[in-house]
Scaffold this motif. Sequence first.
Motif, PDB file in Angstrom:
ATOM      1  N   ALA A  85       0.752  -1.131  -0.038  1.00 45.07           N
ATOM      2  CA  ALA A  85      -0.035  -0.154   0.010  1.00 45.07           C
ATOM      3  C   ALA A  85       0.966   1.370   0.086  1.00 45.07           C
ATOM      4  N   ALA A  86       2.035   1.194   0.749  1.00 50.78           N
ATOM      5  CA  ALA A  86       2.952   2.424   0.801  1.00 50.78           C
ATOM      6  C   ALA A  86       3.501   2.663  -0.395  1.00 50.78           C
ATOM      7  N   ARG A  87       3.727   1.711  -1.224  1.00 54.81           N
ATOM      8  CA  ARG A  87       4.660   1.801  -2.376  1.00 54.81           C
ATOM      9  C   ARG A  87       3.645   2.434  -3.427  1.00 54.81           C
ATOM     10  N   ILE A  88       2.307   2.036  -3.580  1.00 54.12           N
ATOM     11  CA  ILE A  88       1.476   2.839  -4.556  1.00 54.12           C
ATOM     12  C   ILE A  88       1.098   4.183  -4.081  1.00 54.12           C
ATOM     13  N   ALA A  89       0.971   4.274  -2.698  1.00 53.98           N
ATOM     14  CA  ALA A  89       0.630   5.994  -2.023  1.00 53.98           C
ATOM     15  C   ALA A  89       1.863   6.670  -2.386  1.00 53.98           C
ATOM     16  N   ALA A  90       3.074   6.368  -2.406  1.00 51.42           N
ATOM     17  CA  ALA A  90       4.141   6.964  -2.490  1.00 51.42           C
ATOM     18  C   ALA A  90       4.214   7.630  -3.854  1.00 51.42           C
ATOM     19  N   GLU A  91       3.848   6.823  -4.993  1.00 46.78           N
ATOM     20  CA  GLU A  91       3.766   7.118  -6.502  1.00 46.78           C
ATOM     21  C   GLU A  91       2.768   8.239  -6.690  1.00 46.78           C
ATOM     22  N   HIS A  92       1.815   8.321  -5.791  1.00 46.48           N
ATOM     23  CA  HIS A  92       0.858   9.365  -6.077  1.00 46.48           C
ATOM     24  C   HIS A  92       0.834  10.387  -4.947  1.00 46.48           C
ATOM     25  N   GLY A  93       1.824  10.478  -4.297  1.00 46.16           N
ATOM     26  CA  GLY A  93       1.944  11.655  -3.408  1.00 46.16           C
ATOM     27  C   GLY A  93       1.150  11.638  -2.101  1.00 46.16           C
ATOM     28  N   PHE A  94       1.117  10.400  -1.929  1.00 45.72           N
ATOM     29  CA  PHE A  94       0.105  10.128  -0.562  1.00 45.72           C
ATOM     30  C   PHE A  94       0.953   9.398   0.390  1.00 45.72           C
ATOM     31  N   GLY A  95       0.555   9.671   1.823  1.00 43.53           N
ATOM     32  CA  GLY A  95       0.971   8.777   2.975  1.00 43.53           C
ATOM     33  C   GLY A  95       0.223   7.964   3.566  1.00 43.53           C
ATOM     34  N   VAL A  96       0.697   6.744   4.009  1.00 42.98           N
ATOM     35  CA  VAL A  96      -0.183   5.763   4.757  1.00 42.98           C
ATOM     36  C   VAL A  96       0.215   5.719   5.992  1.00 42.98           C
TER      37      VAL A  96
END
Length: 332
Positions: A85-96
């Motif tokens: 989840a963190a990998r995809i989030a980082a690609e979109h400027g999100f944090g988890v």
Amino acid sequence: MTRPTSRDVATAAGVSQATVSLVLGDKWRGRVSERTAGLVRETATQLGYRPNLAARNLRLGTTRTALLVVPALTNEFFARVYTGAARIAAEHGFGVVLYPSPDGTGPARNPFASARAALDGVIASSMAADALHAIGGTDLPLVMLDSDPTAGHASAHVNLDIADGMRQATEHLLTHGHRRFLHLASAIDSWTFHIRAQALATHLGPHTELRTVRAPLSVDAARTAMETALATPHDRPTAIICDDDILAAGACKAARRLGLRVPDDLSVTGFDDLALATAVEPELTTVHLPAEHVGEQGMTALLAVLEGTPWTAPDIPVTLIPRASTGPAPTP
């Protein structure tokens, strides 16, 4: 050294600031050519540009933060879910933000003064569903992992093909001639474990025996339960199908303490394919669950929901990994 701005990136790339915002905000498709998008990203990297997320979030009225609710960090499976989840989030400027329920699968305290103000959405395991009431996340976009797809409260569901995993394990043992089965089931009342039990009962043939013993998810609890269940030789099973690898490790310990050989006297299968599966001896036949992919799909689904895009996907395939803990049924 002055921090580069989006205007600096636009000047260096020879494009407008609006184009830079579209590309770095991942909104460029259909508006900007792939060549231009690539040029903007390359220029931003060369200049060392980092977007001011705090300012951007104030403009958008969002925090670009997702909450991942899991039962406990002591379970390796959920650590892998977080990684995906963190990998995809980082690609979109999100944090988890990772929030394990303090009591495993029970209720949890609210980790924020106001979850609605601190979060854009929630990704939650069905095993920690009770925690959702405590964090007030029911009004937020919600993606449920490994949960009943007919439940109407979630914005999207991400499921593994758990039933097929149990089918693979059952057919593997039936092919080896096993007819007397014991299901070492998790004592947790959760949809994912109900599905395992249903699938096992469905795929066993008419000339088989099935007994169920429940135990908490710990090696010691499983060992204690199995020492009792295997103590009487006359009705002893030849195969134990376990709801997860931790229970399977306990079953193997019980077998050894009773003088039973795995797999000569007793075959054992697990579920999850944790690191534990190859740490025990004999190594454990188990169903591999791609946990990181679950996390990736969970975050992808949440991003789609936040964009207002309907999200559906087939169940994620799982694979039986045969190892040394299973073999032919012993001769009567």
